[in-house]
Motif scaffolding. Sequence first.
Motif, PDB file in Angstrom:
ATOM      1  N   SER A  76       3.324   2.346  -0.319  1.00 22.22           N
ATOM      2  CA  SER A  76       2.787   1.005  -0.075  1.00 22.22           C
ATOM      3  C   SER A  76       3.259   0.045  -1.166  1.00 22.22           C
ATOM      4  O   SER A  76       3.508   0.454  -2.307  1.00 22.22           O
ATOM      5  CB  SER A  76       1.262   1.033  -0.032  1.00 22.22           C
ATOM      6  OG  SER A  76       0.722   1.253  -1.316  1.00 22.22           O
ATOM      7  N   THR A  80       1.813  -0.829   4.027  1.00 18.46           N
ATOM      8  CA  THR A  80       2.112   0.597   3.829  1.00 18.46           C
ATOM      9  C   THR A  80       3.467   0.958   4.424  1.00 18.46           C
ATOM     10  O   THR A  80       3.928   2.082   4.272  1.00 18.46           O
ATOM     11  CB  THR A  80       1.026   1.485   4.492  1.00 18.46           C
ATOM     12  OG1 THR A  80       1.018   1.224   5.894  1.00 18.46           O
ATOM     13  CG2 THR A  80      -0.331   1.203   3.895  1.00 18.46           C
ATOM     14  N   TYR A 105       0.088   5.824  -1.104  1.00 15.95           N
ATOM     15  CA  TYR A 105      -1.162   5.552  -0.385  1.00 15.95           C
ATOM     16  C   TYR A 105      -1.370   6.646   0.661  1.00 15.95           C
ATOM     17  O   TYR A 105      -0.510   6.880   1.525  1.00 15.95           O
ATOM     18  CB  TYR A 105      -1.087   4.177   0.277  1.00 15.95           C
ATOM     19  CG  TYR A 105      -2.346   3.790   1.036  1.00 15.95           C
ATOM     20  CD1 TYR A 105      -3.520   3.476   0.358  1.00 15.95           C
ATOM     21  CD2 TYR A 105      -2.349   3.747   2.426  1.00 15.95           C
ATOM     22  CE1 TYR A 105      -4.669   3.115   1.047  1.00 15.95           C
ATOM     23  CE2 TYR A 105      -3.494   3.389   3.122  1.00 15.95           C
ATOM     24  CZ  TYR A 105      -4.658   3.079   2.432  1.00 15.95           C
ATOM     25  OH  TYR A 105      -5.800   2.720   3.110  1.00 15.95           O
TER      26      TYR A 105
END
Length: 999
Positions: free
Chosen positions: A253, A284, A444
């Motif tokens: 991300s 993302t 992420y």
Amino acid sequence: AKPKSKPRRPALAAAAGSSLPAPPRRLRRHRPPRGLCAGPFSRASQNSPRSRRGGYGDTVLLPRSRFPAQLPGRLQPQTELETQQKCGFSELYSWQRQRKTKQEFCLHDGPPYANGDPHVGHALNKILKDITNRFYMMRGYKVHYVPGWDCHGLPIELKALSEVKGAENLSPMEIRQRAREFAEKAIEKQKSAFIRWGVMADWANCYRTFDPKYEANQLRVFYKIVLIYVWYLPRTALAEAELEYNEQHVSRSVYMKFPLLKSPPKLASVIDGSSPASVLVWTTQPWTVPANQAVCYMPDSAYSVVKCTTTGEHFILAADRVESTAAVLDMQFEVISTCKGVDLADGSCAHPTIPGRVSPLLPANHVTMAKGTGLVHTAPAHGMEDYSVASHHQLPTDCLVDESGFFTEAAGPELQNKNVLEEGNEAVIQMLQAARSLLKEEKYVHSYPYDWRTKKPMIIRASKQWFVNTASVKATAQEVLKKVKVVPTSAVNRMLEMLDRRTFWCISRQRCWGVPIPVFYQKNTGECLMNSETITDVIKIVEQQGTDAWWTLPIEQLLSKGAVAKAGGHDVLDYVKGQDVLDIWFDSGTSWAHVLEGAEQRADTYLEGKDQLGGWFQSSLLTSVAARKKAPYKTLVVHGFTLGEKGEKMSKSIGNVVDPDVVINGGEDHTRDPPYGADVLRWWVAESNVFTEVLVGPVVLNAARDDINKLRNTLRFMLGNMAGFNPETDSIPASEMYIVDQYMLHLLQDYGSKVTEAYKEYDYSKVVRLLQAFCSRNLSNFYFSIIKDRLYCEEEKDPKRRSCQTVLAEALDIVVRSFAPILPHLAEEVFQHLPYKKGKGVFRTGWINASSAWKKPGIEEAIEGACAMRDSFLGSISGKNALEYEVIIVIEPGLLFELMEALQAEETSSVSQLNEIMMASQTTLLSELPKETPTDANIIRGTFLINLEGGDIREESSYKVIALPIAKAKCPRCRRYTSDSTSTPCPRCLKVMAGKGSV
């Protein structure tokens, strides 16, 4: 001296038999006294030895029937199978279709999916349909019900290939063949189960969505819907059912800035250009940034203009995300100003990686404040919500990624031929870094779609799809739907809301197990060829050979030279066949075009689960409205889902899955999973409130079995007392009956009417409640209790006995017909045990036939008044044997007294209608308290309100009830205390025996 009663007024005394309106009170619960078992076939009524009745047992007419009170163990399913065979269950549908009647009822079967074993959800749906069909058939309608199966689609394809090694290397025809075989096996399993449940249908002519004629009809509807068109839409390369979601997927991300090119007018005073200003964006999926066309904000949320204390730059982001974003970026933000999202209107930014590209600031309701910066990077080619924004604002939807997941030439030389999730993603991040737009990159962890077979992450990209523009038919569909009856009514609003939110319907799928979209593409230009001539040719071939022909025949046999020439082409070989198939909702949604008969092609009813409000109900409506401007149904019935009996979802891990086959035939351990038979399954369906979630489990099924056994006991009593009685020759006219017998006919007429209305409203749980209340309260607890003496002890052909036998015959007939649609096996079993009227069975002889002449509301006042006094009497003796007492009833002169006189003309009697209701051995009716009343007598006082002729006649009368131990001896034959000696029968019994020639 005996007190004199007030002279009778014949007109009022006869009111009990008049057709006066019913009083506005509900019927009181009638309680049987101790010593007289309310239930049929009590111990006293079994074939007891002569000694039990002092040697007079053979002179008593006890119930006789081979109908069992219950069917234990394997007997229940075995008896049902025998009943199905004896009573022609398999021929019933064709029999009723051959009847000469203009009335027709059509229930169109929503096709279950042919991808598994029959389950309890199937049982709920199919049994509800069968109850409906049997009701209408019994009412004289010619029922049209053709079962069907939904046979195409990915779930079937996946299951068919799940055990095949090297499935990815199979040809389209090999895949289609395996999928067809799998579906056919599932259909046979499900069909056998449905038949075993007693479902009446046209089993010889079922429809399957892979049948050639069905497929041809579907393609005809496809071509009629001229609003179908090709459109580029973002989606994964796989259908939703092929995806699984990896909850531990790691994305790279990024936080990035989009420099402001044009400040929003309302923020001009805050952002004056003296220092650089940008909007902060988080994503993302960095690889989608080259496809960016806008930055979206939430209009109603608060946004802040902040100043970075280190660099002096100004940033815009959501007010709720200032603190968390500053922490992530390791910056300090000073809030300069806060505004509403709408104040960002008319602002624009510079694209971070493509010089000269402008990204406007646009409002969007999908923006969330849960994570990120509250400003969303929008790439229409890679997200449905992004695509909706682009459609609304006429933004480009260019896709820079090919079907293999690599950047195309249009993405530029830095990205071309790079895999978007690997080196392509890295390249975009480097481009952001070079443009000084990247503020931070971090890992992420989140849920992300994967291909269930390769276990690799998928991407969303715009691809060519076929659509129905539902926006253009939505308004008509909503208006048409408003004219449809929906049960329950709340469901129509949910369906209208779903229609309102639906702007398009993607009907193409990139698979091979389905009906092909009959389109041809020019090899060089990609231009599609499909017109009336090309599609008609394909439909003719499909109708004869099925859709396999699309894959097996060469293009020269599918596309004519004339059609190519007409389209301006030169050679058939310049074209290729399309590879897409139709969505299975389009597949099943066009079933009306194949199954429904007549010019209208409309069903009376569609009946399915609530998930079909956005599924089959909707696809059927949209295809029908688009093709012919009307709904394919008049009524929609919507039921809930099945859950475990504690309200939880069924799960093998929890162990609460209910298998219909185990319910019917029992499991391996019958102590744990006893065999209940199909009628228990059907009773569970009928008694449930199917318009909410429907609970099922061992406790529920045990209760259903117990309810049916109680019903069997009631039926057994009536059957047992029909011996030697033929309704055609032995019935007594209603006018000559006991008043209590006329009262029961009145209640039967009312019961029949209410049950019929409940069936019409698809409220089968109400039918069950009415049935249980009538059998328990009105028959077992009241009527059976008071007529046993008449049935057992009067002379066989005495009109008094024939009177209640007439009522029992009518009650048995009406009760059995009332539950026959729900419990067809039990209904036919009862008819097989009738000592009369054998032959045709319950379903071939019509619905409830309760004469309107039976309705005599005035009778209620006489019987309910007597019952009120009986309740006072029974309450005063504390549950002791009522036959050990005589009862004195004192009523002030007036209408109530006259009604009681209609039940007992003489002052004192042991054989009157009033005494029968009181259930004592003797009853005395007076208008004044006798002077000889014992000083310690317990006098019960009460009042009864008479309400006749709609309230025109209202009179509240007082009464007194006195219960006294009777001085007479117990009759050895009838067991009432009406004899002078315990060794000698009472006068009534002596008279009866004399009539029989007995001593």
